[in-house]
Design a protein around this motif. Structure first.
Motif, PDB file in Angstrom:
ATOM      1  N   GLY A  24       0.154   6.737  -6.677  1.00  0.00           N
ATOM      2  CA  GLY A  24      -0.986   7.648  -6.710  1.00  0.00           C
ATOM      3  C   GLY A  24      -0.570   9.099  -6.570  1.00  0.00           C
ATOM      4  N   TRP A  25       0.393   9.359  -5.679  1.00  0.00           N
ATOM      5  CA  TRP A  25       0.862  10.729  -5.482  1.00  0.00           C
ATOM      6  C   TRP A  25       1.490  11.260  -6.771  1.00  0.00           C
ATOM      7  CZ3 TRP A  25       5.086  13.827  -5.872  1.00  0.00           C
ATOM      8  CH2 TRP A  25       5.064  15.034  -5.165  1.00  0.00           C
ATOM      9  N   THR A  61       1.849   1.743  -3.645  1.00  0.00           N
ATOM     10  CA  THR A  61       0.702   2.220  -4.440  1.00  0.00           C
ATOM     11  C   THR A  61       0.363   3.664  -4.077  1.00  0.00           C
ATOM     12  OG1 THR A  61      -0.840   1.196  -2.857  1.00  0.00           O
ATOM     13  CG2 THR A  61      -0.269  -0.073  -4.804  1.00  0.00           C
ATOM     14  N   ASP A  62       0.569   4.040  -2.820  1.00  0.00           N
ATOM     15  CA  ASP A  62       0.372   5.449  -2.440  1.00  0.00           C
ATOM     16  C   ASP A  62       1.384   6.344  -3.159  1.00  0.00           C
ATOM     17  OD1 ASP A  62      -1.745   4.883  -0.783  1.00  0.00           O
ATOM     18  OD2 ASP A  62      -0.581   4.982   1.088  1.00  0.00           O
ATOM     19  N   TRP A  63       2.625   5.872  -3.269  1.00  0.00           N
ATOM     20  CA  TRP A  63       3.643   6.637  -4.001  1.00  0.00           C
ATOM     21  C   TRP A  63       3.217   6.818  -5.457  1.00  0.00           C
ATOM     22  CZ3 TRP A  63       8.476   3.491  -2.010  1.00  0.00           C
ATOM     23  CH2 TRP A  63       8.802   3.923  -0.713  1.00  0.00           C
ATOM     24  N   SER A  79       0.824  -1.204   0.000  1.00  0.00           N
ATOM     25  CA  SER A  79       0.000   0.000   0.000  1.00  0.00           C
ATOM     26  C   SER A  79       0.864   1.261   0.000  1.00  0.00           C
ATOM     27  CB  SER A  79      -0.942   0.018   1.209  1.00  0.00           C
ATOM     28  OG  SER A  79      -0.208   0.093   2.421  1.00  0.00           O
TER      29      SER A  79
END
Length: 237
Positions: free
Chosen positions: A123-124, A119-121, A116
């Motif tokens: 998305g950012w 995936t956050d990286w 996660s």
């Protein structure tokens, strides 16, 4: 009244005595080096560092030996402190060190870092790319600073996944020197920011999917591009 929590301004010294002040002095001098407010070849006095960091002279003096040990400052008797000059040979060697450490971190990233986070990286970066595409509504200088801080933090967290404090510290000092050497060579532009975003996504996507060889190849390409830019060359968009 006694339970009120008061915000501690960034320029105020943290609680904890001289050890905390020494650490604050170190962090603020490190920021000066990272952002090019003091540059390779420059001579600066301890008093000037006090003015720039807004900490005590004793805290600055206590922080200096660590910078000397790390090769980030040199004491010149009767003259002050000098930021060491970093030549082309050093830049190549520093990037070789960076490559060894970051590529070695890839397997640990897959094993130890929660997917996660990766995936956050991603998305950012996707959101950043969309923001950057809106040319008229983006404060480019503010965007670049935010992106630069995110970039530095992300790469540091990648290396931190190795759970090796010795490697992490060598990496941190190496990156400070790379930033110092690149200050006069790298001009941050919208196109360059887009390039870095795309290169990050190119290695983060296979990383999130556990495809180590592909992630390593894309990361290696990203580091090659960064080295070329640091040496003053042109890179592919």
């Amino acid at each position: 009244m006694g339970n009120d929590v008061k915000h501690n301004p960034s320029n105020a010294p943290p609680p904890g005595g001289e050890g905390s002040l020494r650490q604050l002095a170190y962090q603020r001098i490190e920021d000066l080096l990272n952002w090019g407010r003091v540059r390779p070849g420059q001579i600066i006095s301890q008093r000037e560092l006090v003015d720039l960091t807004q900490v005590t002279l004793s805290a600055v003096r206590e922080a200096i030996p660590r910078f000397e040990a790390e090769g980030l400052l040199q004491t010149l008797p009767q003259r002050g402190l000098m930021v060491p000059s970093l030549d082309v040979a050093f830049i190549r060697e520093a990037y070789q060190m960076r490559r060894i450490i970051e590529l070695a971190a890839v397997p640990d990233l897959v094993r130890r870092l929660d997917r996660s986070v990766i995936t956050d990286w991603i998305g950012w970066h996707e959101e950043a790319r969309e923001r950057l595409a809106k040319e008229d509504s983006v404060d480019l200088l503010g965007f670049i600073r935010d992106f630069q801080l995110y970039d530095w933090d992300m790469h540091a967290r990648m290396v931190a996944a190795m759970d090796n404090s010795l490697i992490a510290n060598v990496y941190r000092v190496t990156l400070i020197k790379i930033r110092m050497s690149a200050q006069g060579r790298v001009r941050v532009t919208r196109d360059n920011a887009n390039r870095v975003i795309n290169e990050h996504i190119a290695f983060l996507t296979p990383l999130a999917e556990g495809r180590l060889d592909e992630a390593s190849a894309a990361l290696s390409y990203h580091l090659d591009q960064s080295l070329t830019l640091a040496l003053g060359g042109g890179v592919k968009g």
